[in-house]
Design an enzyme around this catalytic site. Structure first.
Site, PDB file in Angstrom:
ATOM      1  N   GLY A 148     -29.010 -24.480 -14.571  1.00  0.00           N
ATOM      2  CA  GLY A 148     -29.805 -24.291 -13.367  1.00  0.00           C
ATOM      3  C   GLY A 148     -29.084 -24.884 -12.173  1.00  0.00           C
ATOM      4  NE  ARG A 201     -32.970 -16.450 -14.499  1.00  0.00           N
ATOM      5  CZ  ARG A 201     -33.290 -15.632 -13.494  1.00  0.00           C
ATOM      6  NH1 ARG A 201     -32.336 -14.971 -12.850  1.00  0.00           N
ATOM      7  NH2 ARG A 201     -34.548 -15.459 -13.134  1.00  0.00           N
ATOM      8  CD  GLU A 234     -16.080 -19.006  -4.945  1.00  0.00           C
ATOM      9  OE1 GLU A 234     -16.078 -18.020  -4.163  1.00  0.00           O
ATOM     10  OE2 GLU A 234     -16.820 -19.996  -4.772  1.00  0.00           O
ATOM     11  CE1 TYR A 273     -18.708 -19.847  -0.065  1.00  0.00           C
ATOM     12  CE2 TYR A 273     -17.587 -17.857  -0.793  1.00  0.00           C
ATOM     13  CZ  TYR A 273     -18.068 -19.126  -1.053  1.00  0.00           C
ATOM     14  OH  TYR A 273     -17.913 -19.674  -2.303  1.00  0.00           O
TER      15      TYR A 273
END
Length: 408
Positions: free
Chosen positions: A395, A206, A140, A98
């Site tokens: 996506g 992906r 997270e 981050y």
């Protein structure tokens, strides 16, 4: 906690920053990838970058978050934040990354805003960025803790134990641990990240939905070889075509732990499962779970596709629906060919008016953004509560916060 003075600055500058953020984000990515080419090569989706989709997603997320902080009538972004944190966890994002984003994003802000980027403005927007980042980091860490792994330690080598051609452009892969040991627990509707080494040396990633999660010895995913569309500047799918052409039984794939929040909750409420194209994969995962649980919930399954030949999992979907006593299914195909339409097989685009939609239903929706926009608009016209509609975006999430309806 962001100070009241900072919130005042955000409120005053939101129109200017919001209007400029579409210019800021491409400069940000250009700066970051120049400094860290490994991120473009091995983390970010190069296809989405080429189309500008990732830039739109980042811009929309920051603008939505800032709007939430300063507006009483801002849209609820909890669902968006949950999708982002799950996506980050599936990529193995860690807290230190981050700071990398912050460095290059705020350099881009200073470049675009020029003299307008005063210290007060930069400090206020810095507070927004870190408030959003801290929220994601906490989420997270919780997602990593579910599997009792250190942040970022999500990657595992799995072997392909079976490959099945589902349609001319889609294949299903059954994945298992090489030692045959049990896999971590996954929930129906979740996905894996898959990383492959491409011929140019890139390690592209992906996400693919799990179509079966009930068997702890193997998982199944279905992958569509995405064609390019030269007329609209859309490149062919790098990873999907590589897997389609090169990955077979006995090969290994680097896969993440399962993440994603399109999970069918346990209840007796009616279900409406709506998909188009390869968006059927999380729906197949949900149906497999319902069959295993011997569910008696009322379930309506709606699927749209180009043709019966292109419909992946067509027979499996029908067999699963037939095993659920409270289920019914409708299909829409753009091209039926020589086959006649029936009461449940329709020609053309999906039309909710052709089926009875229970207004109490929990709706799970997955497919291309124009399709989801059209369905969401139709559900709104039927007065299905927006809070009942859950969806997965294949996506970058560029449309969910305030998408305009688009015809399917």
């Amino acid at each position: 906690m962001i100070s009241q003075s900072a919130l005042s600055v955000i409120r005053e500058t939101l129109p200017v920053v919001g209007a400029s953020i579409g210019e800021i984000t491409p400069i940000f990515y250009s700066r970051m990838f120049a400094a860290r080419p490994d991120l473009e090569r091995d983390l970010f989706n190069r296809g989405n970058q080429a189309q500008g989709e990732q830039q739109k997603a980042l811009a929309g997320a920051i603008a939505a978050y800032a709007t939430l902080l300063v507006s009483d009538d801002a849209p609820n972004i909890d669902a968006m934040m949950s999708r982002i944190s799950n996506k980050h966890a599936s990529l193995g994002i860690t807290e230190d990354q981050y700071a990398i984003v912050y460095e290059h994003l705020f350099a881009a802000i200073a470049e675009v805003l020029g003299d307008a980027a005063t210290s007060d403005v930069v400090d206020a927007w810095t507070a927004v960025y870190w408030d959003m980042a801290d929220s994601l980091i906490r989420a997270e860490k919780g997602l990593y803790a579910r599997f009792q792994v250190d942040p970022g330690d999500v990657w595992r080598e799995l072997v392909v134990v079976a490959r099945t051609q589902q349609s001319p452009t889609t294949v299903s892969l059954e994945l298992a641990r090489e030692d045959g040991a049990a896999l971590p627990e996954a929930q129906p509707g979740q996905y894996l990240s898959v990383q492959v080494a491409l011929p140019d040396g890139a390690q592209q990633i992906r996400q693919y939905s799990l179509t079966r999660t009930s068997n702890r010895t193997s998982w199944a995913v279905t992958i569509k070889a995405e064609p390019g569309r030269a007329e609209s500047g859309v490149p062919a799918g790098e990873v999907s075509n590589f897997i389609h052409d090169n990955v077979f039984e006995g090969d290994t794939l680097r896969c993440s732990l399962p993440y994603g929040d399109l999970v069918v909750e346990e209840s007796d409420e009616p279900l409406l499962l709506v998909s188009a194209g390869i968006g059927c994969t999380p729906i197949i995962g949900a149906l497999n779970h319902l069959v295993q649980a011997e569910s008696t919930r009322p379930v309506t399954v709606l699927h749209a596709d180009q043709s019966m030949a292109s419909h992946a999992h067509r027979q499996e979907m029908a067999e699963l629906v037939n095993q659920l006593p409270g289920a019914q299914m409708h299909h829409w195909y753009e091209q039926l060919g020589a086959r006649p339409a029936t009461d449940t097989v329709h020609e053309g685009f999906i039309n909710l008016a052709e089926v009875g939609v229970d207004l109490r239903a929990q709706v799970y929706l997955c497919g291309p953004p124009p399709f989801m926009n059209a369905v969401r608009r139709g559900l709104g016209e039927l007065d299905v509560p927006a809070g009942n509609v859950h969806f997965e975006v294949f996506g970058p999430d560029t449309w969910s916060a305030a998408a305009e309806p688009v015809s399917a």
